[in-house]
Design a protein around this motif. Structure first.
Motif, PDB file in Angstrom:
ATOM      1  N   ILE A 279       2.090  11.472   6.028  1.00 27.99           N
ATOM      2  CA  ILE A 279       1.563  10.401   6.870  1.00 27.99           C
ATOM      3  C   ILE A 279       2.245   9.071   6.559  1.00 27.99           C
ATOM      4  N   ALA A 280       2.653   8.864   5.305  1.00 21.08           N
ATOM      5  CA  ALA A 280       3.312   7.613   4.928  1.00 21.08           C
ATOM      6  C   ALA A 280       4.663   7.442   5.622  1.00 21.08           C
ATOM      7  N   ILE A 281       5.239   8.530   6.094  1.00 21.11           N
ATOM      8  CA  ILE A 281       6.535   8.457   6.769  1.00 21.11           C
ATOM      9  C   ILE A 281       6.424   7.692   8.085  1.00 21.11           C
ATOM     10  N   PHE A 282       5.301   7.867   8.772  1.00 18.82           N
ATOM     11  CA  PHE A 282       5.138   7.295  10.108  1.00 18.82           C
ATOM     12  C   PHE A 282       4.585   5.878  10.038  1.00 18.82           C
ATOM     13  N   LYS A 283       5.013   5.067  11.015  1.00 22.76           N
ATOM     14  CA  LYS A 283       4.576   3.667  11.046  1.00 22.76           C
ATOM     15  C   LYS A 283       3.795   3.406  12.329  1.00 22.76           C
ATOM     16  N   SER A 284       2.563   3.832  12.349  1.00 17.99           N
ATOM     17  CA  SER A 284       1.686   3.513  13.470  1.00 17.99           C
ATOM     18  C   SER A 284       0.351   3.076  12.896  1.00 17.99           C
ATOM     19  N   ASN A 285      -0.417   2.374  13.697  1.00 22.22           N
ATOM     20  CA  ASN A 285      -1.723   1.919  13.219  1.00 22.22           C
ATOM     21  C   ASN A 285      -2.648   3.096  12.941  1.00 22.22           C
ATOM     22  N   ARG A 286      -2.549   4.122  13.770  1.00 20.22           N
ATOM     23  CA  ARG A 286      -3.381   5.313  13.555  1.00 20.22           C
ATOM     24  C   ARG A 286      -3.040   5.957  12.209  1.00 20.22           C
ATOM     25  N   CYS A 287      -1.763   6.069  11.904  1.00 18.12           N
ATOM     26  CA  CYS A 287      -1.348   6.650  10.619  1.00 18.12           C
ATOM     27  C   CYS A 287      -1.746   5.740   9.461  1.00 18.12           C
ATOM     28  N   SER A 288      -1.705   4.429   9.690  1.00 20.73           N
ATOM     29  CA  SER A 288      -2.127   3.503   8.632  1.00 20.73           C
ATOM     30  C   SER A 288      -3.606   3.675   8.309  1.00 20.73           C
ATOM     31  N   VAL A 289      -4.427   3.817   9.340  1.00 24.84           N
ATOM     32  CA  VAL A 289      -5.857   4.026   9.112  1.00 24.84           C
ATOM     33  C   VAL A 289      -6.084   5.355   8.392  1.00 24.84           C
ATOM     34  N   LEU A 290      -5.409   6.403   8.846  1.00 23.44           N
ATOM     35  CA  LEU A 290      -5.539   7.708   8.201  1.00 23.44           C
ATOM     36  C   LEU A 290      -5.063   7.650   6.750  1.00 23.44           C
ATOM     37  N   SER A 291      -3.963   6.956   6.530  1.00 15.86           N
ATOM     38  CA  SER A 291      -3.450   6.786   5.174  1.00 15.86           C
ATOM     39  C   SER A 291      -4.438   6.013   4.312  1.00 15.86           C
ATOM     40  N   GLY A 292      -5.094   5.032   4.904  1.00 15.87           N
ATOM     41  CA  GLY A 292      -6.110   4.274   4.172  1.00 15.87           C
ATOM     42  C   GLY A 292      -7.274   5.146   3.751  1.00 15.87           C
ATOM     43  N   TYR A 293      -7.738   5.991   4.679  1.00 15.81           N
ATOM     44  CA  TYR A 293      -8.837   6.894   4.324  1.00 15.81           C
ATOM     45  C   TYR A 293      -8.405   7.907   3.264  1.00 15.81           C
ATOM     46  N   LEU A 294      -7.164   8.368   3.328  1.00 16.46           N
ATOM     47  CA  LEU A 294      -6.669   9.275   2.290  1.00 16.46           C
ATOM     48  C   LEU A 294      -6.571   8.578   0.936  1.00 16.46           C
ATOM     49  N   LEU A 295      -6.217   7.290   0.951  1.00 19.00           N
ATOM     50  CA  LEU A 295      -6.200   6.543  -0.308  1.00 19.00           C
ATOM     51  C   LEU A 295      -7.602   6.411  -0.891  1.00 19.00           C
ATOM     52  N   ILE A 296      -8.585   6.197  -0.034  1.00 18.11           N
ATOM     53  CA  ILE A 296      -9.962   6.119  -0.511  1.00 18.11           C
ATOM     54  C   ILE A 296     -10.417   7.475  -1.056  1.00 18.11           C
ATOM     55  N   PHE A 297     -10.027   8.564  -0.367  1.00 18.01           N
ATOM     56  CA  PHE A 297     -10.334   9.904  -0.869  1.00 18.01           C
ATOM     57  C   PHE A 297      -9.618  10.151  -2.199  1.00 18.01           C
ATOM     58  N   SER A 298      -8.391   9.662  -2.315  1.00 17.99           N
ATOM     59  CA  SER A 298      -7.653   9.773  -3.581  1.00 17.99           C
ATOM     60  C   SER A 298      -8.380   9.018  -4.683  1.00 17.99           C
TER      61      SER A 298
ATOM     62  N   THR B 186       0.813  -1.213   0.000  1.00 14.96           N
ATOM     63  CA  THR B 186       0.000   0.000   0.000  1.00 14.96           C
ATOM     64  C   THR B 186       0.848   1.266   0.000  1.00 14.96           C
ATOM     65  N   ARG B 187       2.041   1.213   0.593  1.00 21.66           N
ATOM     66  CA  ARG B 187       2.860   2.422   0.646  1.00 21.66           C
ATOM     67  C   ARG B 187       3.306   2.854  -0.744  1.00 21.66           C
ATOM     68  N   VAL B 188       3.667   1.916  -1.580  1.00 24.99           N
ATOM     69  CA  VAL B 188       4.094   2.273  -2.932  1.00 24.99           C
ATOM     70  C   VAL B 188       2.910   2.835  -3.721  1.00 24.99           C
ATOM     71  N   ILE B 189       1.698   2.347  -3.448  1.00 28.47           N
ATOM     72  CA  ILE B 189       0.507   2.894  -4.103  1.00 28.47           C
ATOM     73  C   ILE B 189       0.254   4.316  -3.605  1.00 28.47           C
ATOM     74  N   THR B 190       0.417   4.536  -2.304  1.00 34.85           N
ATOM     75  CA  THR B 190       0.233   5.868  -1.729  1.00 34.85           C
ATOM     76  C   THR B 190       1.210   6.857  -2.355  1.00 34.85           C
ATOM     77  N   VAL B 191       2.464   6.485  -2.418  1.00 33.55           N
ATOM     78  CA  VAL B 191       3.493   7.378  -2.965  1.00 33.55           C
ATOM     79  C   VAL B 191       3.251   7.625  -4.448  1.00 33.55           C
ATOM     80  N   THR B 192       2.900   6.575  -5.180  1.00 34.48           N
ATOM     81  CA  THR B 192       2.629   6.743  -6.612  1.00 34.48           C
ATOM     82  C   THR B 192       1.447   7.681  -6.838  1.00 34.48           C
ATOM     83  N   SER B 193       0.370   7.461  -6.112  1.00 36.09           N
ATOM     84  CA  SER B 193      -0.805   8.327  -6.253  1.00 36.09           C
ATOM     85  C   SER B 193      -0.462   9.769  -5.915  1.00 36.09           C
ATOM     86  N   ALA B 194       0.278   9.966  -4.841  1.00 35.34           N
ATOM     87  CA  ALA B 194       0.653  11.323  -4.431  1.00 35.34           C
ATOM     88  C   ALA B 194       1.528  11.999  -5.487  1.00 35.34           C
ATOM     89  N   LEU B 195       2.496  11.276  -6.015  1.00 33.43           N
ATOM     90  CA  LEU B 195       3.391  11.876  -7.014  1.00 33.43           C
ATOM     91  C   LEU B 195       2.645  12.184  -8.317  1.00 33.43           C
TER      92      LEU B 195
END
Length: 162
Positions: free
Chosen positions: A89-108, A33-42
């Motif tokens: 948010i992708a920089i941090f490795k916590s469950n809270r950041c993972s959930v937030l990153s997931g919601y941002l991916l859905i918004f993306s 998922t992190r590579v998808i997050t970074v790709t989408s952001a870029l």
């Protein structure tokens, strides 16, 4: 023959991403998922860069007329804001950041779906935007959902024995 081997070594090094430091490779490819997050952001940053740097000339093309429904600066700020938030948010490795990153991916995914719809609205002609952005939307949505569910499973397993 030596030149051919050198070319193959260079090609293998590029495809293996050896030019990236090991720590960066581990961070980027630690989860799918992190590579998808970074790709989408870029891609969002690149997309908005075209609108900012291209000026009004981009919107003279029939393909991009649908984007004029939202002010180009507003669209660019939205895309850059979401992209930078995803990257931070992708920089941090916590469950809270993972959930937030997931919601941002859905918004993306929603953003990519809207962008895809603007390309579909400008039909004809057929364009690559009619297939590329729907695929990116689906991949972002699935990755976001997976990231949220994974983080929730990790949290549940922590408290399961209590």
């Amino acid at each position: 023959m030596k030149n051919v081997e050198l070319v193959f070594q260079l090609l293998y090094s590029l495809l293996d991403l050896r030019f990236l430091p090991d720590k960066l490779q581990r961070w980027l490819f630690d989860t799918g998922t992190r590579v998808i997050t970074v790709t989408s952001a870029l891609v969002m940053i690149g997309f908005s860069g075209i609108f900012i740097l291209g000026g009004s000339e981009v919107f003279h093309l029939k393909l991009y007329k649908g984007f004029l429904l939202l002010h180009p600066l507003t669209l660019s700020v939205l895309l850059i804001g979401v992209a930078l938030t995803q990257l931070v948010i992708a920089i941090f490795k916590s469950n809270r950041c993972s959930v937030l990153s997931g919601y941002l991916l859905i918004f993306s995914a929603l953003i990519w779906a809207v962008i895809s719809a603007t390309f579909w609205a400008s039909y004809p002609p057929l364009t690559t935007g009619m297939t590329t952005y729907p695929v990116l939307a689906v991949v972002c949505a699935l990755a976001g959902r997976n990231l949220i569910n994974y983080a929730k499973r990790i949290e549940d397993s922590k408290y399961k024995g209590r």
